[in-house]
Motif scaffolding. Structure first.
Motif, PDB file in Angstrom:
ATOM      1  N   TYR A 160       0.841  -1.211   0.000  1.00 26.96           N
ATOM      2  CA  TYR A 160       0.000   0.000   0.000  1.00 26.96           C
ATOM      3  C   TYR A 160       0.873   1.258   0.000  1.00 26.96           C
ATOM      4  CZ  TYR A 160      -3.019   3.674   1.882  1.00 26.96           C
ATOM      5  OH  TYR A 160      -3.693   4.864   2.081  1.00 26.96           O
ATOM      6  N   ASP A 161       1.921   1.250   0.807  1.00 26.43           N
ATOM      7  CA  ASP A 161       2.786   2.425   0.934  1.00 26.43           C
ATOM      8  C   ASP A 161       3.699   2.624  -0.273  1.00 26.43           C
ATOM      9  OD1 ASP A 161       1.825   3.143   3.432  1.00 26.43           O
ATOM     10  OD2 ASP A 161       3.348   1.992   4.519  1.00 26.43           O
ATOM     11  N   ASN A 162       3.837   1.583  -1.079  1.00 27.34           N
ATOM     12  CA  ASN A 162       4.735   1.649  -2.236  1.00 27.34           C
ATOM     13  C   ASN A 162       4.016   1.228  -3.521  1.00 27.34           C
ATOM     14  OD1 ASN A 162       7.646   2.093  -1.004  1.00 27.34           O
ATOM     15  ND2 ASN A 162       6.575   0.658   0.334  1.00 27.34           N
ATOM     16  N   ASN A 207      -2.771  -5.314  -3.334  1.00 23.04           N
ATOM     17  CA  ASN A 207      -1.920  -5.509  -2.160  1.00 23.04           C
ATOM     18  C   ASN A 207      -2.536  -6.549  -1.221  1.00 23.04           C
ATOM     19  OD1 ASN A 207      -4.014  -3.610  -1.624  1.00 23.04           O
ATOM     20  ND2 ASN A 207      -2.904  -2.765   0.122  1.00 23.04           N
ATOM     21  N   ALA A 208      -3.854  -6.463  -1.039  1.00 22.94           N
ATOM     22  CA  ALA A 208      -4.555  -7.433  -0.186  1.00 22.94           C
ATOM     23  C   ALA A 208      -4.678  -8.783  -0.881  1.00 22.94           C
ATOM     24  CB  ALA A 208      -5.931  -6.903   0.193  1.00 22.94           C
ATOM     25  N   ALA A 246      -9.068   1.277   2.543  1.00 20.23           N
ATOM     26  CA  ALA A 246      -9.741   0.247   3.351  1.00 20.23           C
ATOM     27  C   ALA A 246      -8.917  -1.030   3.450  1.00 20.23           C
ATOM     28  CB  ALA A 246     -11.114  -0.069   2.761  1.00 20.23           C
ATOM     29  N   THR A 247      -7.989  -1.248   2.503  1.00 17.43           N
ATOM     30  CA  THR A 247      -7.214  -2.498   2.510  1.00 17.43           C
ATOM     31  C   THR A 247      -6.278  -2.612   3.710  1.00 17.43           C
ATOM     32  OG1 THR A 247      -5.395  -1.581   1.163  1.00 17.43           O
ATOM     33  CG2 THR A 247      -7.252  -2.609  -0.014  1.00 17.43           C
ATOM     34  N   ILE A 248      -5.988  -1.498   4.389  1.00 11.74           N
ATOM     35  CA  ILE A 248      -5.030  -1.565   5.508  1.00 11.74           C
ATOM     36  C   ILE A 248      -5.704  -1.321   6.861  1.00 11.74           C
ATOM     37  CG2 ILE A 248      -3.009  -1.004   4.116  1.00 11.74           C
ATOM     38  CD1 ILE A 248      -3.278   1.903   5.184  1.00 11.74           C
ATOM     39  N   ASP A 286      -8.290  -8.795   9.223  1.00 10.64           N
ATOM     40  CA  ASP A 286      -9.008  -9.973   9.726  1.00 10.64           C
ATOM     41  C   ASP A 286      -9.604 -10.778   8.569  1.00 10.64           C
ATOM     42  OD1 ASP A 286      -8.419  -9.364  12.353  1.00 10.64           O
ATOM     43  OD2 ASP A 286     -10.320  -8.323  12.728  1.00 10.64           O
ATOM     44  N   VAL A 287     -10.184 -10.071   7.597  1.00 10.29           N
ATOM     45  CA  VAL A 287     -10.778 -10.756   6.443  1.00 10.29           C
ATOM     46  C   VAL A 287      -9.688 -11.434   5.616  1.00 10.29           C
ATOM     47  CG1 VAL A 287     -12.013 -10.417   4.266  1.00 10.29           C
ATOM     48  CG2 VAL A 287     -12.771  -9.217   6.328  1.00 10.29           C
ATOM     49  N   ILE A 288      -8.566 -10.755   5.427  1.00 13.82           N
ATOM     50  CA  ILE A 288      -7.453 -11.334   4.671  1.00 13.82           C
ATOM     51  C   ILE A 288      -7.023 -12.661   5.284  1.00 13.82           C
ATOM     52  CG2 ILE A 288      -4.970 -11.042   4.206  1.00 13.82           C
ATOM     53  CD1 ILE A 288      -5.612  -8.035   3.744  1.00 13.82           C
TER      54      ILE A 288
END
Length: 388
Positions: A24-26, A92-93, A339-341, A347-349
Motif C-alpha cells: 500500500y505504501d509503495n 496488495n490485499a 480500506a485495505t489496511i 481480519d478478512v485477509i
C-alpha cells in the motif's frame, strides 16, 4: 492438519499485515513493481520456497515452489497499482491472501505430498502477464489455480467477458490527382463503424463493440486511417465468430470503396473466465468454516480478467471477499485502497487465506477432486466449442 494451518496463520498475522501495508505504501505501476516484487520474493525465500526471479524474462515476475511432484496447486499474486491513487483494486490485499495461504500450506505439504506454486503476475491493470504465461505453457503442468479478489462484496466465483482488441488500417488506393468522386479511407472507416453496431446486434445482448479510437494520417490529403476497437462478449468462441464477420465486411468494404485494408490485434485477446464448480463449492464451504458466513451468490463481471485465459487450461476459481465495513465505499477508488489496511480488512485477509489454504489442502488430500475438476473443465470447453 487444517487446524495446524489455522494456528500457524495466527502467528504470522502481523507479518501479513506488514506485507499488505508495504505494498500500500509503495504503489507501483504495471511492470515496474520492483519493490513489491522484491518484498514478496524475499518473504517466500524466508519460508524456504525455491524462487525463480525474473520469470520468463519478465523483470517483476517470479515463480516460487515448495515441495515436489503432483498434485501441484498454484496461487497467484498481483501487485501493480495506479501511481496517483494507489491500490484501488486491492492487489496488495490479494497478494497478502495468496502469500499467507501459501506459507500456511507449506507447513503441512511435507505430510501431504505434492507441491505448492506461487506465481508473481505483474501488469494486471494494463494487460497482465498471465496471458503470456499461458502461451509459454506455464500452467500446463499445474492441477488447479486458486486466488481470492478483495472487493466490496463477498461472492462466489463467476465469469468475466472475453475481449478481442482489433486495429483496422484503411489506405486510399487512387493517386491524389484522381480523388474527384472517389471514396476515401475515412469513408471506409466510417462505413465500417456504422456496420459494427448492426453486426453486434446479430448475436446476443451481452455483445459490445467499444473502446473505439480513430486516428487519421495526413499526407497533403487524407491517405490512410487507423481505427482501434474491441469486441467484448460472453464467450471467446463467440468473439471469434464476430471477428470473422467483421473480416468479411472489411473485404467487402475494400471492394466497394476501392481502398486497401490491414487488420490485426493491437493487444493480447482475453478469454472469459471459466469457474470450476467443484473447487468453487469447496472454497465457499471453507470460507464459511473460517468465519465468513454471508456469501452473496455468484459474481459475474463485465470486464476481462487475465485469469480467463488460464481457466481454459487448468481448473480455476476467482471468488470475492468484502474487506470494507462502510457500504458506501466503491471498488476501484482511493477510499477502497485505504480500506485495505484497516484492522477489519486484515481480519478478512487472514480468514480468506485460511479458506484458500484449506481448499488447496482438500484438493491435495482427495485427489479424485482434481479428476472431477478437470472433467468439468473439459465438458465446459466442449460446450463452448458448440456455440454457433
Amino acid at each position: 492438519m487444517k487446524q495446524e494451518m489455522a494456528t500457524f496463520l495466527s502467528t504470522i498475522k502481523d507479518e501479513i499485515w506488514e506485507l499488505t501495508k508495504y505494498l500500500y505504501d509503495n504503489p507501483e505501476e504495471s511492470f515496474y513493481e520492483y519493490k513489491s516484487y522484491n518484498y514478496i520474493s524475499n518473504l517466500l525465500k524466508k519460508y524456504q520456497f525455491e524462487v525463480t526471479q525474473s520469470y520468463l524474462s519478465i523483470p517483476t515476475s517470479f515463480y516460487a515452489q515448495y515441495g515436489e511432484g503432483h498434485p501441484k496447486i498454484c496461487f497467484t499474486c498481483e501487485y501493480d497499482a495506479l501511481s496517483e491513487k494507489g491500490h484501488v483494486y486491492g492487489y496488495n490485499a490479494q497478494s497478502a491472501i495468496s502469500i499467507a495461504s501459501a506459507i500456511a500450506l507449506s507447513k503441512v505439504i511435507p505430510k501431504l505430498g505434492g507441491s505448492l506454486i506461487v506465481i508473481g503476475c505483474p501488469g494486471e491493470i494494463i494487460s497482465g502477464s498471465k496471458v503470456a504465461m499461458v502461451e509459454q505453457g506455464t500452467f500446463e503442468d499445474i492441477d488447479a489455480v486458486l486466488m481470492v479478489q478483495p472487493h466490496t462484496i463477498t461472492a462466489e466465483s463467476g465469469t468475466s467477458m472475453a475481449i478481442i482488441p482489433l486495429q483496422i488500417k484503411y489506405t486510399d488506393n487512387a493517386h491524389k490527382d484522381t480523388l474527384d468522386g472517389k471514396y476515401s479511407a475515412l469513408d471506409a472507416c466510417l462505413f465500417t463503424f456504422d456496420a459494427l453496431n448492426v453486426i453486434s446486434k446479430g448475436f446476443e445482448n451481452n455483445c459490445f463493440i467499444n473502446d473505439i479510437n480513430v486516428n487519421s494520417i495526413n499526407n497533403s490529403y487524407l491517405q490512410s486511417v487507423e481505427a482501434r476497437f474491441s469486441i467484448k462478449t460472453s464467450s471467446s468462441k463467440l468473439a471469434d465468430k464476430i471477428e470473422n464477420k467483421i473480416k468479411s465486411f472489411i473485404d467487402l468494404t475494400c471492394s466497394l470503396l476501392n481502398v486497401s485494408s490491414e487488420l490485426h490485434l493491437y493487444d493480447i485477446p482475453c478469454k472469459e473466465l471459466i469457474t470450476n464448480p467443484t473447487i468453487s463449492r469447496l472454497f465457499s464451504h471453507n470460507l464459511k468454516e473460517s468465519g465468513i458466513i454471508n456469501i452473496n451468490g455468484v459474481k459475474n463481471i463485465f470486464s476481462p480478467l487475465n485469469l480467463g485465459n488460464v481457466s481454459h487450461v487448468v481448473p480455476c476459481i476467482h471468488p470475492y471477499v468484502s474487506i470494507v465495513q462502510d457500504s458506501t465505499i466503491i471498488y476501484g477508488t482511493k477510499q477502497f485502497a485505504d480500506a485495505t489496511i484497516t484492522k477489519f480488512a486484515n481480519d478478512v485477509i487472514m480468514k480468506a487465506a485460511q479458506a484458500l489454504a484449506c481448499t488447496a489442502f482438500d484438493i491435495i488430500e482427495k485427489q479424485s477432486l482434481i479428476v472431477d475438476a478437470k472433467t468439468e473443465l473439459s465438458k465446459m470447453e466442449t460446450s463452448n466449442l458448440q456455440i454457433h
